[in-house]
Design an enzyme around this catalytic site. Structure first.
Site, PDB file in Angstrom:
ATOM      1  N   ASP A  72       0.842  -1.199   0.000  1.00 19.92           N
ATOM      2  CA  ASP A  72       0.000   0.000   0.000  1.00 19.92           C
ATOM      3  C   ASP A  72       0.880   1.253   0.000  1.00 19.92           C
ATOM      4  O   ASP A  72       1.952   1.250  -0.603  1.00 19.92           O
ATOM      5  CB  ASP A  72      -0.921  -0.062   1.241  1.00 19.92           C
ATOM      6  CG  ASP A  72      -2.275   0.580   0.978  1.00 19.92           C
ATOM      7  OD1 ASP A  72      -2.316   1.803   0.843  1.00 19.92           O
ATOM      8  OD2 ASP A  72      -3.279  -0.148   0.891  1.00 19.92           O
ATOM      9  N   HIS A  79      -3.566   6.087   3.583  1.00 19.82           N
ATOM     10  CA  HIS A  79      -4.354   4.938   3.125  1.00 19.82           C
ATOM     11  C   HIS A  79      -3.841   3.631   3.728  1.00 19.82           C
ATOM     12  O   HIS A  79      -4.614   2.838   4.282  1.00 19.82           O
ATOM     13  CB  HIS A  79      -4.317   4.904   1.593  1.00 19.82           C
ATOM     14  CG  HIS A  79      -5.254   3.928   0.968  1.00 19.82           C
ATOM     15  ND1 HIS A  79      -4.929   2.599   0.791  1.00 19.82           N
ATOM     16  CD2 HIS A  79      -6.508   4.072   0.474  1.00 19.82           C
ATOM     17  CE1 HIS A  79      -5.944   1.978   0.204  1.00 19.82           C
ATOM     18  NE2 HIS A  79      -6.924   2.852   0.005  1.00 19.82           N
ATOM     19  N   SER A 130     -11.197  -0.894  -0.454  1.00 14.91           N
ATOM     20  CA  SER A 130      -9.884  -1.049   0.186  1.00 14.91           C
ATOM     21  C   SER A 130     -10.029  -1.545   1.611  1.00 14.91           C
ATOM     22  O   SER A 130      -9.276  -2.405   2.067  1.00 14.91           O
ATOM     23  CB  SER A 130      -9.165   0.300   0.265  1.00 14.91           C
ATOM     24  OG  SER A 130      -8.759   0.734  -0.993  1.00 14.91           O
TER      25      SER A 130
END
Ligand SMILES: [Ca+2]
Ligand SMILES: [Ca+2]
Ligand SMILES: [Ca+2]
Ligand SMILES: [Ca+2]
Length: 506
Positions: free
Chosen positions: A70, A125, A303
């Site tokens: 990620d 994120h 996600s």
């Protein structure tokens, strides 16, 4: 001597060690709280829905390593302490590549963007994803994670804007496989996958590593999008508070299951606001930040659904360390709560993930019933429909395909018409009842079939069956060895019959 019933009960409890323990809520305030940002639902509704709190006893086995490929991780976050991270046991901070793996000082993972050993998250994120999987739990602080014993391997491949190079993704998958990750979480966008990435995914599958992939947020058929096409991947879509598919979540035959992906609370990496960065319209800067110290963040997307499934997979693996990736996939799918049409469907896959269901499922007692599509072909003037899918598994006994017109397209009863005689009304009623019944579509299958044509039928045949109704339902029913059955449904619209050849008169 123990009475017989007591003995039976003891045997049952031994067989279900994970289920026999009472529920104990963790003491993290968001785990039990609600309304932290003025919302009506629980702060960590997603974990509640997955029945993560039903058993918070730490699993007895080795911690499972989950690679998060990620934007990196904010490893300074106080709710994601050092013990939640994977540490490379063969590496020291000395500017040398002690373990000779090609990466110098890769103590907790690697930054494949800048090619250095510091995979710090400047986007937020990756930290959100990692927090869902393994935030510090029962520490009286912030949130709980799905698997409080998991260890996160930090592999940074995406820059602050979430863009990743395919070479970086492939290298990160190889790194994860080489260094003992059992699960890889891939919550990345991107519409094209390269052969390099495909090769890496195949290697992960061969090595028994489960690749968990986000279905994507375009609200479209996932089959057309990048990482959903990786071999062996478990594709996760997002569900909402009502247990329906979230409108933004990709769907289709490639989506394996759903997990909560709306308003999901997790960790906020220091000074980040990735929703603002994505240019979301009408989003006030900092609007998703939660907590007095702004250490938490809520977001929606596949996600985070994928991250929750990675955490669930890790938790199951911690209880059942002997499971292969295939077993893990089987119990996650078989244990999901069925949503929408009965059985596997195009909107919700196998349904919504569930920890207790997964722990209770037996990977050996598994059958797969999955319709994936209808292919049309033209043979002279005849249009043929080929129904494709999978009817397989250790517990496979037999399978059959059936069709009927979409019940919503079939009238409830005869028209209100005084001129109809009693006999005519009865005939119409019988005809409508026949239309509502399932009709066989070809011969039953005695042998399992995987990703194959399960039945074939001409369009004329089908049209003749249904008085011109073009909305249809198809179902695959697989009978299991123990007398139960599983099914999969697919809705389809029949194409119009081919136009007659031009005669030249008009
Ligand atoms: Ca090294
Ligand atoms: Ca070193
Ligand atoms: Ca916590
Ligand atoms: Ca279903």
């Amino acid at each position: 001597m123990m009475p017989r019933t007591a003995r039976l009960l003891a045997g049952l409890l031994l067989a279900l060690p994970a289920l026999a323990v009472g529920a104990a809520m963790p003491d993290d305030p968001y785990a039990t709280g609600s309304g932290a940002w003025g919302q009506a639902h629980a702060d960590q509704w997603a974990l509640e829905r997955l029945r993560v709190y039903t058993d918070m006893t730490p699993p007895p086995g080795e911690p499972v390593v989950v690679a998060v490929i990620d934007t990196g991780i904010d490893y300074t976050h106080e709710d994601l302490a050092a013990e939640r991270l994977w540490h490379n046991p063969a590496e020291q901070r000395n500017r040398r590549d002690d373990d000779g793996n090609g990466y110098r000082d890769d103590l907790i993972g690697w930054d494949f963007v800048d090619d250095d050993p510091n995979p710090f998250d400047v986007s937020g994120h990756g930290t959100h994803v990692a927090g869902l999987i393994a935030a510090c739990t029962d520490n009286g602080l912030g949130i709980a994670g799905v698997d409080p014993t998991a260890r996160i391997m930090t592999l940074k491949v995406a820059n602050f804007a979430g863009q990743a190079a395919s070479t970086a993704v492939a290298a990160a998958i190889h790194y994860a496989v080489d260094h003992g990750a059992r699960i890889i979480n891939l919550s990345l966008g991107g519409e094209v996958i390269t052969e390099l990435e495909r090769e890496a995914a195949r290697r992960a599958a061969d090595a028994g590593v489960l690749l968990v992939v986000a279905a994507g947020n375009k609200g479209l058929d996932a089959g057309r999008f990048g990482y959903a096409g990786l071999p062996g991947a478990l594709i996760v879509g997002a569900s909402d508070l009502e247990d329906g598919r979230a409108g933004f979540s990709n769907f289709g035959a490639d989506v394996d299951l759903l997990a909560p992906g709306v308003d999901v609370l997790s960790l906020r990496a220091r000074d980040t606001d990735f929703i603002g960065l994505s240019g979301a319209p009408d989003y006030p800067a900092g609007g998703a930040t939660v907590g007095e110290d702004a250490g938490y963040y809520r977001a929606s997307g596949t996600s985070f659904a994928a991250a929750l499934v990675s955490g669930l997979a890790s938790r199951v693996l911690a209880v059942r360390p002997d499971y292969r990736a295939d077993d893990l996939r089987r119990v996650l799918l078989a244990g999901a709560v069925d949503l929408d049409a009965p059985g596997t469907d195009q909107t919700t896959g196998h349904g919504r993930a569930d920890l207790i269901g997964a722990l209770g499922a037996d990977p050996k007692d598994y059958v797969e019933a999955r319709l994936t599509g209808v292919d049309l072909s033209l043979d002279g003037q005849q249009v043929w429909l080929a129904f494709t899918g999978t009817a397989a598994g250790d517990a496979f006994a037999a399978a059959r395909l059936e069709v009927r017109p979409d019940p919503e397209a079939v009238p409830e009863g005869p028209p209100e018409d005084r001129r109809l005689s009693r006999r005519e009304r009865r005939e119409i009623e019988e005809r409508l009842a026949a239309l509502r019944a399932w009709q066989p579509l070809g011969e039953p299958l005695a042998e399992p079939a995987s990703d194959a044509v399960l039945a074939r039928r001409s369009l004329d045949d089908l049209l003749a069956m249904a008085d011109g109704i073009t909305a249809w339902e198809v179902r695959l029913v697989v009978d299991t060895a123990d007398g139960a059955s599983r099914e999969s449904r697919l809705r389809m619209a029949l194409p119009p019959p081919p136009a007659p050849p031009e005669t030249g008169d008009e």
